[in-house]
Motif scaffolding. Sequence first.
Motif, short mmCIF file in Angstrom:
data_model
loop_
_atom_site.label_atom_id
_atom_site.label_comp_id
_atom_site.label_asym_id
_atom_site.label_seq_id
_atom_site.Cartn_x
_atom_site.Cartn_y
_atom_site.Cartn_z
N ALA B 102 45.50 90.19 13.19
CA ALA B 102 45.17 90.45 11.78
C ALA B 102 43.71 90.82 11.57
O ALA B 102 43.29 91.09 10.46
CB ALA B 102 45.54 89.24 10.93
N ASP B 103 42.89 90.85 12.65
CA ASP B 103 41.51 91.31 12.50
C ASP B 103 41.50 92.79 12.08
O ASP B 103 40.60 93.24 11.40
CB ASP B 103 40.75 91.16 13.83
CG ASP B 103 40.43 89.70 14.11
OD1 ASP B 103 40.56 88.87 13.20
OD2 ASP B 103 40.05 89.40 15.26
N ASN B 104 42.51 93.51 12.53
CA ASN B 104 42.62 94.93 12.23
C ASN B 104 43.05 95.10 10.77
O ASN B 104 44.12 94.63 10.39
CB ASN B 104 43.66 95.53 13.18
CG ASN B 104 43.74 97.03 13.07
OD1 ASN B 104 43.27 97.61 12.09
ND2 ASN B 104 44.35 97.65 14.06
N TYR B 105 42.21 95.79 9.96
CA TYR B 105 42.55 95.87 8.53
C TYR B 105 43.84 96.66 8.32
O TYR B 105 44.56 96.43 7.35
CB TYR B 105 41.39 96.46 7.71
CG TYR B 105 41.25 97.96 7.80
CD1 TYR B 105 40.55 98.54 8.84
CD2 TYR B 105 41.83 98.78 6.84
CE1 TYR B 105 40.43 99.92 8.93
CE2 TYR B 105 41.71 100.16 6.92
CZ TYR B 105 41.01 100.73 7.98
OH TYR B 105 40.92 102.08 8.06
N GLU B 106 44.15 97.57 9.24
CA GLU B 106 45.40 98.32 9.09
C GLU B 106 46.62 97.41 9.26
O GLU B 106 47.65 97.60 8.62
CB GLU B 106 45.45 99.48 10.09
CG GLU B 106 44.51 100.59 9.68
CD GLU B 106 44.37 101.67 10.73
OE1 GLU B 106 44.63 101.38 11.92
OE2 GLU B 106 44.00 102.80 10.36
N LYS B 107 46.48 96.40 10.14
CA LYS B 107 47.56 95.42 10.30
C LYS B 107 47.71 94.59 9.04
O LYS B 107 48.81 94.22 8.63
CB LYS B 107 47.27 94.51 11.50
CG LYS B 107 47.34 95.22 12.83
CD LYS B 107 48.79 95.38 13.26
CE LYS B 107 48.85 96.05 14.62
NZ LYS B 107 50.23 96.34 15.02
N LYS B 108 46.55 94.28 8.41
CA LYS B 108 46.60 93.52 7.17
C LYS B 108 47.32 94.33 6.09
O LYS B 108 48.18 93.81 5.36
CB LYS B 108 45.19 93.15 6.70
CG LYS B 108 44.57 92.03 7.53
CD LYS B 108 43.35 91.42 6.86
CE LYS B 108 42.07 92.07 7.29
NZ LYS B 108 41.32 91.40 8.33
N GLU B 110 49.47 96.68 6.57
CA GLU B 110 50.88 96.78 6.95
C GLU B 110 51.62 95.50 6.55
O GLU B 110 52.73 95.55 6.01
CB GLU B 110 50.96 97.00 8.46
CG GLU B 110 52.33 97.35 8.97
CD GLU B 110 52.35 97.34 10.50
OE1 GLU B 110 51.40 97.87 11.12
OE2 GLU B 110 53.31 96.78 11.05
N PHE B 111 50.97 94.36 6.80
CA PHE B 111 51.60 93.09 6.42
C PHE B 111 51.85 93.06 4.93
O PHE B 111 52.94 92.74 4.46
CB PHE B 111 50.72 91.90 6.83
CG PHE B 111 51.21 90.57 6.32
CD1 PHE B 111 52.13 89.84 7.06
CD2 PHE B 111 50.81 90.07 5.09
CE1 PHE B 111 52.62 88.62 6.59
CE2 PHE B 111 51.29 88.86 4.61
CZ PHE B 111 52.20 88.13 5.36
N LEU B 112 50.81 93.40 4.14
CA LEU B 112 50.93 93.32 2.68
C LEU B 112 52.07 94.21 2.18
O LEU B 112 52.78 93.85 1.25
CB LEU B 112 49.63 93.74 2.02
CG LEU B 112 48.46 92.75 2.18
CD1 LEU B 112 47.18 93.35 1.64
CD2 LEU B 112 48.76 91.44 1.46
N LYS B 113 52.24 95.36 2.83
CA LYS B 113 53.25 96.29 2.34
C LYS B 113 54.65 96.00 2.86
O LYS B 113 55.63 96.50 2.30
CB LYS B 113 52.84 97.73 2.69
CG LYS B 113 51.71 98.12 1.76
CD LYS B 113 51.09 99.45 2.03
CE LYS B 113 49.99 99.67 0.98
NZ LYS B 113 48.96 100.59 1.42
N THR B 114 54.76 95.22 3.94
CA THR B 114 56.09 94.99 4.50
C THR B 114 56.59 93.55 4.33
O THR B 114 57.79 93.33 4.32
CB THR B 114 56.12 95.31 6.01
OG1 THR B 114 55.10 94.56 6.65
CG2 THR B 114 55.91 96.79 6.26
N ASP B 115 55.69 92.57 4.21
CA ASP B 115 56.17 91.20 4.07
C ASP B 115 57.00 91.10 2.79
O ASP B 115 56.59 91.56 1.73
CB ASP B 115 55.00 90.21 4.00
CG ASP B 115 55.49 88.77 3.92
OD1 ASP B 115 55.84 88.22 4.96
OD2 ASP B 115 55.54 88.23 2.79
N PRO B 116 58.21 90.49 2.89
CA PRO B 116 59.13 90.51 1.74
C PRO B 116 58.58 89.83 0.49
O PRO B 116 59.02 90.16 -0.60
CB PRO B 116 60.36 89.76 2.27
CG PRO B 116 59.92 89.04 3.49
CD PRO B 116 58.79 89.84 4.06
N VAL B 117 57.63 88.92 0.65
CA VAL B 117 57.06 88.27 -0.54
C VAL B 117 55.73 88.92 -0.93
O VAL B 117 55.52 89.27 -2.09
CB VAL B 117 56.86 86.75 -0.29
CG1 VAL B 117 56.21 86.11 -1.50
CG2 VAL B 117 58.21 86.09 0.00
#
Lengths: 343, 160
Positions: B102-108, B110-117
Amino acid sequence: MSGATASLRALAAVSAGGLAVLMLAVMAGIVIGEAPLPLSAVLEVLSVRLFGADTLLDPIDAGIIWNYRLPRTLVAASCGAALSLSGLVLQSLVRNALADPYLLGVSAGASTGAVAVTILGVGGELIEHFRRCLCRCGAGLSDRRAAGARGGRRGGADGAGGHRRVAAFQRADVLFIAKSANAEQARGIMFWLLGNLSGVRWPDVTLAVPIAVLGFAACLIHARALDAFSFGTESAASLGVPVRRVQLVLIGAVTLMAAVMVSLVGAIGFVGLVIPHAMRFVVGVRHFRLIPATALAGAVFLIAADIVSRMLIAGQVVPIGVVTALVGAPGFAIILIRNRARA
Amino acid sequence: MADRGKALVADLKSREAAAIRSAQALDLQDVSAVFWFSSAEMDIDPYVAGRKGPPAYMMNALGLKNIIESDEEWPVVSWETIARANPSVIVIARMDRRRFEADNYEKKLEFLKTDPVAREMEAVKSDRIVILDAHSMDPSIRNIAALETLAAALPEFDLK
């Protein structure tokens, strides 16, 4: 004939009761959390998801219930069942009352792998973690089996010493690697050393539940063999138990269960030690009863521990391993004292 | 030397004042934010800014309410709590460190856009996400640059 029917009916009643307790625990795990969500909301989400009803619920609340809390609770249950079964089987196989995947170092072996990955940066993918966990567990167990075999010949106590030395060595591995970490890395490592269920999602459920069920089945099939092992491997062999094969299958099942659970939620201690002993106290030593009772109690215990870990300090999650240790460490002491009194 | 120092301080103060003025002009009411630094594993509870560090100063200065109520500098707070607080703006840290995924802002992102909540949060749905350098979230003169970046991002967000 009527006797057989009656005992079948009793078995069905006990199984139904056990399932009901498990369902209640799962419901409690979903309802109780950091954000207060009413029971009605939980029931609504479940009915929407399971029966396709309509809902006006806030999507965030619905998501928290269905995508965060339910998977988390199901994985906690699987993990509790798997870890306590692992403890039970190890205790019976190596005839050591203190056997437990955490104390024997199966979990420690798995965390060593995970911690090494975190700090030495050897690959970052989950699959890599998983592979390492399996390797380390396998390596840990084979050391331990050697120690167990030696101990078996010389008597239980020495074997236990051997096990604990291996576990201590592996925990020292972890600490050695952890010492070369800075504060923030250390916080990341805590996940592997004390357990963390906050990252659990549905894909984890599809791994944890089948493994727990499979492990449970493997143990239950060998219930009678495990009874025989209580009298030692030689007695088991003379009773017609294929010792090597049963040991291989059961140790394989224990390793797989411990490895998968550690790879999902980190190492959670004392479940495998305390639950089987508590259940021996309740249902006796016959494995046909002990295995289901242990699996159920382990599942309920870990769900409860997860709830406590979320509620103990408001706005902060205490690592679940701390909660299980709070219960488990005194339990460990009691078992130790009782064992010494008996020796 | 002393003069250059004074000039620098004066410059920083005027930049700070300008950033604050531009945010005040928006007349923000009930606008909240969260600063997400990183997470030890991609899906687990993240490290977010508490109410005592530089991110809290920035939020205070620009009239944003920090949804986190911890006195720790970077407390671990559950996604459950963050999602329910439903911040209007999410600030994520960009860094070269790659200790955690999660250090990678692109991963962050991606998480925000794909995590169901997480993807149901207003800030994610309306794409009100600001990327700031992680360095500028620790105490230093870079805080002012971060304050400016954040203040400049706000007018585009259609916040009320």
